[in-house]
Design a protein around this motif. Structure first.
Motif, PDB file in Angstrom:
ATOM      1  N   GLU A  82     -13.322  34.278-117.879  1.00 34.38           N
ATOM      2  CA  GLU A  82     -11.930  34.458-118.159  1.00 34.38           C
ATOM      3  C   GLU A  82     -11.247  35.873-118.236  1.00 34.38           C
ATOM      4  O   GLU A  82     -10.203  35.942-118.741  1.00 34.38           O
ATOM      5  N   GLU A  88      -9.879  37.822-115.967  1.00 32.73           N
ATOM      6  CA  GLU A  88      -8.714  38.403-115.317  1.00 32.73           C
ATOM      7  C   GLU A  88      -7.254  37.753-116.214  1.00 32.73           C
ATOM      8  O   GLU A  88      -6.447  38.223-115.668  1.00 32.73           O
ATOM      9  N   GLY A  89      -7.826  36.501-117.133  1.00 35.85           N
ATOM     10  CA  GLY A  89      -6.583  36.038-117.697  1.00 35.85           C
ATOM     11  C   GLY A  89      -6.313  36.656-119.006  1.00 35.85           C
ATOM     12  O   GLY A  89      -5.480  36.037-119.748  1.00 35.85           O
ATOM     13  N   LYS A  90      -7.369  37.558-119.385  1.00 37.00           N
ATOM     14  CA  LYS A  90      -7.219  38.273-120.685  1.00 37.00           C
ATOM     15  C   LYS A  90      -6.315  39.547-120.759  1.00 37.00           C
ATOM     16  O   LYS A  90      -7.119  40.571-120.226  1.00 37.00           O
ATOM     17  N   ARG A  96      -8.434  42.874-119.015  1.00 35.07           N
ATOM     18  CA  ARG A  96      -8.195  43.078-117.436  1.00 35.07           C
ATOM     19  C   ARG A  96      -8.097  44.039-116.757  1.00 35.07           C
ATOM     20  O   ARG A  96      -8.834  44.402-115.725  1.00 35.07           O
ATOM     21  N   ARG A 151     -14.523  40.872-108.444  1.00 35.45           N
ATOM     22  CA  ARG A 151     -14.832  39.620-108.966  1.00 35.45           C
ATOM     23  C   ARG A 151     -15.815  39.043-107.963  1.00 35.45           C
ATOM     24  O   ARG A 151     -16.821  38.292-108.577  1.00 35.45           O
TER      25      ARG A 151
END
Length: 237
Positions: free
Chosen positions: A84, A86-88, A92, A195
């Motif tokens: 999770e 990249e979405g935080k 990030r 990633r």
């Protein structure tokens, strides 16, 4: 998750395989009960030099992003879900450029058995160091003068992924373990395919997890004031 871990030794004895260039002067003493907000040694690659300098530095456990108003946010950011990041917003930017390796002798996890939480000590079977993927941040304390030595605070979080095998029977999450090769790639601040490196480490972690041993330990580990080698001794389940 990982809420307590053990660092039975510090310095080159613990991270020799990672080829650290510089060891900080204020490294914490060995600890058998490292808890969130405690200081621990982490490995980072400084991107401000060419080539980067690999450092072993003391850092506070619980990530404090640069935009935080105070340190309180770190108390709940001691773990970060690898899937999770990249979405935080909390993680990030650190994922892009500020990745760390957290060396340890092992860690504690609590298994829920009929409503009771039973602590297990999980560690490499051969006694080698355990490397966990992490992120780090530097936070500037607005309450301190620019020339104060502790104006800047280094903090970190430990990445987790879903557990597998025997570890999955203890808890549904486990630290993201790294072998030395993946640790080298993870630390490199110049890579663009973060990633890809992260996914490779996630895929390799189950094999590392299978090399770990575990045993039940005393519930005394639940109290952060208890900190001695006796915490590692097996007790009857």
């Amino acid at each position: 998750m990982c809420g307590r871990f053990v660092v039975a030794s510090v310095g080159s004895e613990l991270v020799g395989v990672l080829r650290v260039d510089v060891e900080g002067d204020d490294l914490p003493e060995p600890s058998f009960n490292v808890a969130p907000t405690s200081q621990a040694a982490i490995v980072i690659d400084s991107a401000k030099t060419e080539p980067p300098i690999r450092r072993l530095e003391s850092a506070r456990w619980g990530l404090i992003p640069a935009w935080a108003k105070d340190t309180k946010i770190g108390a709940r950011a001691f773990n970060a879900r690898a899937e999770e990041l990249e979405g935080k917003p909390m993680f990030r930017k650190a994922l892009e450029k500020r990745r760390a390796v957290v060396p340890a002798s092992g860690y504690y996890e609590w298994k829920n058995v009929d409503g009771a939480k039973i602590p297990h000590y999980i560690h490499p079977a051969d006694g080698s160091p355990l490397f966990m993927a992490g992120l780090y941040e530097w936070w500037k304390d607005p309450a301190k003068a620019e020339d104060e030595a502790d104006k800047w605070l280094l903090s970190f979080t430990i990445l987790t992924r879903d557990s597998i095998g025997r570890l999955g029977s203890i808890h549904d999450r486990m630290p993201l373990f790294l072998d030395p090769d993946h640790a080298d790639a993870w630390l490199d601040p110049t890579i663009d395919n973060v990633r890809d490196v992260l996914d490779a480490a996630i895929d390799a972690a189950p094999a590392l997890a299978e090399t770990l041993d575990d045993h039940v330990v005393s519930k005394a580990v639940g109290n952060v004031r208890n900190n001695s080698p006796e915490l590692l001794e097996p007790v009857e389940d």
